[in-house]
Design a protein around this motif. Sequence first.
Motif, PDB file in Angstrom:
ATOM      1  N   ILE A  23       1.057  -1.244   0.210  1.00 22.64           N
ATOM      2  CA  ILE A  23       0.491   0.228  -0.076  1.00 22.64           C
ATOM      3  C   ILE A  23       1.033   0.988  -0.216  1.00 22.64           C
ATOM      4  CG2 ILE A  23      -1.655   1.015   1.378  1.00 22.64           C
ATOM      5  CD1 ILE A  23      -2.300  -1.741   2.938  1.00 22.64           C
ATOM      6  N   THR A  24       0.646   1.672  -0.980  1.00 27.37           N
ATOM      7  CA  THR A  24       1.602   3.689  -1.196  1.00 27.37           C
ATOM      8  C   THR A  24       0.554   4.848  -0.427  1.00 27.37           C
ATOM      9  OG1 THR A  24       2.533   2.272  -3.023  1.00 27.37           O
ATOM     10  CG2 THR A  24       3.343   4.695  -3.323  1.00 27.37           C
ATOM     11  N   SER A  25       1.227   5.190   0.091  1.00 30.19           N
ATOM     12  CA  SER A  25       1.000   6.371   0.332  1.00 30.19           C
ATOM     13  C   SER A  25       1.998   7.771   0.016  1.00 30.19           C
ATOM     14  CB  SER A  25       0.667   6.662   1.965  1.00 30.19           C
ATOM     15  OG  SER A  25       1.848   6.528   2.942  1.00 30.19           O
ATOM     16  N   TYR A  26       1.420   9.172  -0.079  1.00 25.80           N
ATOM     17  CA  TYR A  26       2.002  10.507  -0.753  1.00 25.80           C
ATOM     18  C   TYR A  26       2.041  11.410   0.301  1.00 25.80           C
ATOM     19  CZ  TYR A  26       2.529   7.346  -5.023  1.00 25.80           C
ATOM     20  OH  TYR A  26       2.612   6.394  -5.998  1.00 25.80           O
ATOM     21  N   SER A  27       2.865  12.193   0.626  1.00 27.20           N
ATOM     22  CA  SER A  27       2.836  12.596   2.160  1.00 27.20           C
ATOM     23  C   SER A  27       3.526  13.847   1.775  1.00 27.20           C
ATOM     24  CB  SER A  27       2.882  12.329   2.772  1.00 27.20           C
ATOM     25  OG  SER A  27       4.658  12.168   3.109  1.00 27.20           O
ATOM     26  N   GLY A  28       3.343  15.563   1.119  1.00 25.88           N
ATOM     27  CA  GLY A  28       4.212  16.416   1.460  1.00 25.88           C
ATOM     28  C   GLY A  28       3.879  17.333   0.167  1.00 25.88           C
ATOM     29  N   TRP A  67      14.028  28.738   1.488  1.00 27.88           N
ATOM     30  CA  TRP A  67      12.423  27.446   1.577  1.00 27.88           C
ATOM     31  C   TRP A  67      13.091  26.263   1.386  1.00 27.88           C
ATOM     32  CZ3 TRP A  67       8.831  30.975  -1.670  1.00 27.88           C
ATOM     33  CH2 TRP A  67       8.486  32.279  -0.973  1.00 27.88           C
ATOM     34  N   TYR A  68      12.438  25.347   2.037  1.00 34.92           N
ATOM     35  CA  TYR A  68      11.975  23.492   1.523  1.00 34.92           C
ATOM     36  C   TYR A  68      10.625  23.368   1.027  1.00 34.92           C
ATOM     37  CZ  TYR A  68      16.321  24.156   4.382  1.00 34.92           C
ATOM     38  OH  TYR A  68      17.350  23.918   4.637  1.00 34.92           O
ATOM     39  N   TYR A  69      11.642  22.365   0.134  1.00 36.29           N
ATOM     40  CA  TYR A  69       9.952  21.618  -0.346  1.00 36.29           C
ATOM     41  C   TYR A  69      10.237  19.927  -0.164  1.00 36.29           C
ATOM     42  CZ  TYR A  69       8.194  26.177  -2.115  1.00 36.29           C
ATOM     43  OH  TYR A  69       7.572  27.521  -2.992  1.00 36.29           O
ATOM     44  N   ILE A  70       8.792  19.538   0.555  1.00 34.99           N
ATOM     45  CA  ILE A  70       9.855  18.226   0.824  1.00 34.99           C
ATOM     46  C   ILE A  70       8.050  17.341  -0.203  1.00 34.99           C
ATOM     47  CG2 ILE A  70      10.172  16.617   2.776  1.00 34.99           C
ATOM     48  CD1 ILE A  70      10.929  19.638   3.972  1.00 34.99           C
ATOM     49  N   ASN A  71       8.392  16.117  -0.500  1.00 31.00           N
ATOM     50  CA  ASN A  71       7.572  15.403  -0.525  1.00 31.00           C
ATOM     51  C   ASN A  71       8.804  13.736   0.095  1.00 31.00           C
ATOM     52  OD1 ASN A  71       9.262  14.660  -2.353  1.00 31.00           O
ATOM     53  ND2 ASN A  71       7.655  15.146  -3.789  1.00 31.00           N
ATOM     54  N   GLN A  72       7.374  12.796  -0.386  1.00 34.03           N
ATOM     55  CA  GLN A  72       8.073  11.024   0.695  1.00 34.03           C
ATOM     56  C   GLN A  72       6.827  10.743   0.516  1.00 34.03           C
ATOM     57  OE1 GLN A  72       9.690  11.000   4.361  1.00 34.03           O
ATOM     58  NE2 GLN A  72       7.809  10.148   5.537  1.00 34.03           N
ATOM     59  N   THR A  73       7.721   9.186  -0.031  1.00 31.42           N
ATOM     60  CA  THR A  73       6.847   8.589  -0.426  1.00 31.42           C
ATOM     61  C   THR A  73       7.134   7.403   0.052  1.00 31.42           C
ATOM     62  OG1 THR A  73       6.632   8.872  -2.939  1.00 31.42           O
ATOM     63  CG2 THR A  73       5.927   6.218  -2.313  1.00 31.42           C
ATOM     64  N   LYS A  74       5.645   6.347   0.660  1.00 30.74           N
ATOM     65  CA  LYS A  74       5.638   4.941   2.377  1.00 30.74           C
ATOM     66  C   LYS A  74       5.528   4.048   1.142  1.00 30.74           C
ATOM     67  CE  LYS A  74       6.416   7.346   6.143  1.00 30.74           C
ATOM     68  NZ  LYS A  74       5.174   7.968   7.354  1.00 30.74           N
ATOM     69  N   ALA A  75       5.401   2.705   1.650  1.00 36.95           N
ATOM     70  CA  ALA A  75       5.196   1.800   0.866  1.00 36.95           C
ATOM     71  C   ALA A  75       4.752   0.547   2.296  1.00 36.95           C
ATOM     72  CB  ALA A  75       6.249   0.966   0.206  1.00 36.95           C
ATOM     73  N   PRO A  82       5.515   1.152   8.359  1.00 35.37           N
ATOM     74  CA  PRO A  82       5.364   1.869   6.587  1.00 35.37           C
ATOM     75  C   PRO A  82       6.876   1.942   6.242  1.00 35.37           C
ATOM     76  CG  PRO A  82       4.245   2.853   8.196  1.00 35.37           C
ATOM     77  CD  PRO A  82       4.458   1.276   8.337  1.00 35.37           C
ATOM     78  N   GLN A  83       7.461   1.769   5.527  1.00 37.78           N
ATOM     79  CA  GLN A  83       9.048   1.906   4.996  1.00 37.78           C
ATOM     80  C   GLN A  83       9.059   3.207   3.735  1.00 37.78           C
ATOM     81  OE1 GLN A  83      11.221  -1.341   3.985  1.00 37.78           O
ATOM     82  NE2 GLN A  83      11.337  -2.043   6.067  1.00 37.78           N
ATOM     83  N   VAL A  84       9.538   4.412   4.172  1.00 41.26           N
ATOM     84  CA  VAL A  84      10.031   5.259   3.424  1.00 41.26           C
ATOM     85  C   VAL A  84      11.012   4.959   2.006  1.00 41.26           C
ATOM     86  CG1 VAL A  84      11.155   7.383   2.645  1.00 41.26           C
ATOM     87  CG2 VAL A  84      10.249   6.945   4.893  1.00 41.26           C
ATOM     88  N   THR A  85      10.313   5.167   1.006  1.00 38.22           N
ATOM     89  CA  THR A  85      10.669   4.248  -0.354  1.00 38.22           C
ATOM     90  C   THR A  85      12.102   5.185  -1.445  1.00 38.22           C
ATOM     91  OG1 THR A  85       8.783   4.772  -1.729  1.00 38.22           O
ATOM     92  CG2 THR A  85       9.077   2.248  -0.343  1.00 38.22           C
ATOM     93  N   ALA A  86      10.763   6.638  -1.413  1.00 41.95           N
ATOM     94  CA  ALA A  86      11.098   7.661  -1.968  1.00 41.95           C
ATOM     95  C   ALA A  86      11.418   8.887  -0.776  1.00 41.95           C
ATOM     96  CB  ALA A  86      11.367   8.011  -3.222  1.00 41.95           C
ATOM     97  N   ARG A  87      12.171   9.885  -0.773  1.00 43.19           N
ATOM     98  CA  ARG A  87      11.997  11.200  -0.302  1.00 43.19           C
ATOM     99  C   ARG A  87      12.652  12.684  -0.903  1.00 43.19           C
ATOM    100  NH1 ARG A  87      14.618  10.684   5.236  1.00 43.19           N
ATOM    101  NH2 ARG A  87      12.384  10.303   5.519  1.00 43.19           N
ATOM    102  N   ASN A  88      12.549  13.558  -1.635  1.00 45.18           N
ATOM    103  CA  ASN A  88      12.408  14.134  -2.382  1.00 45.18           C
ATOM    104  C   ASN A  88      13.132  15.907  -1.301  1.00 45.18           C
ATOM    105  OD1 ASN A  88      13.159  12.645  -4.514  1.00 45.18           O
ATOM    106  ND2 ASN A  88      11.555  12.589  -4.770  1.00 45.18           N
TER     107      ASN A  88
END
Length: 162
Positions: A23-28, A67-75, A82-88
């Motif tokens: 199950i993938t969730s996106y935040s940020g 300024w910081y623009y942050i997003n991450q993807t958890k699976a 849940p484990q963080v699979t991507a963070r930008n």
Amino acid sequence: MFRRAAYAVLAASLLAATACAPITSYSGFQAIDANPKDVKAGTDTKSTVRTKLGSPSIQSTFDPNVWYYINQTKARVAFRRPQVTARNITAITFNKDSEAVEAVDNFTLKDGKVIAFNGRETPTRGREMTILEQLLGNVGAGGMLPRDDDDGVPGTRPGDNR
């Protein structure tokens, strides 16, 4: 008979395979019209960045010109954590005087460092009470019912020994 068993095994295996799908969730910050990586140093300003990207995820604590623009993807698979699979993370630095973009830095999950927190706790003063001590702590202490000699005296409280 053999066909029904084969169909049942096939259905059970498909059901088991979909149960373990992550199950993938996106935040940020989600880039819709523009990407923070598209901001160019020297040409963009605070107002053009805010127009293109919107408000930043966070601003630097010590310097409001970063300024910081942050997003991450958890699976998450089944019942596991849940484990963080991507963070930008995109850090945009502005000039203090002209408010023009000086630098655009991009960081990913590989740039981060894992910090091992100390799990010990600081002890508090006093002693810990057991469940029985907490439940039976007030038994026999009195003070729940008013005394007979204080009947009718205004301003007295139960258990007040003045």
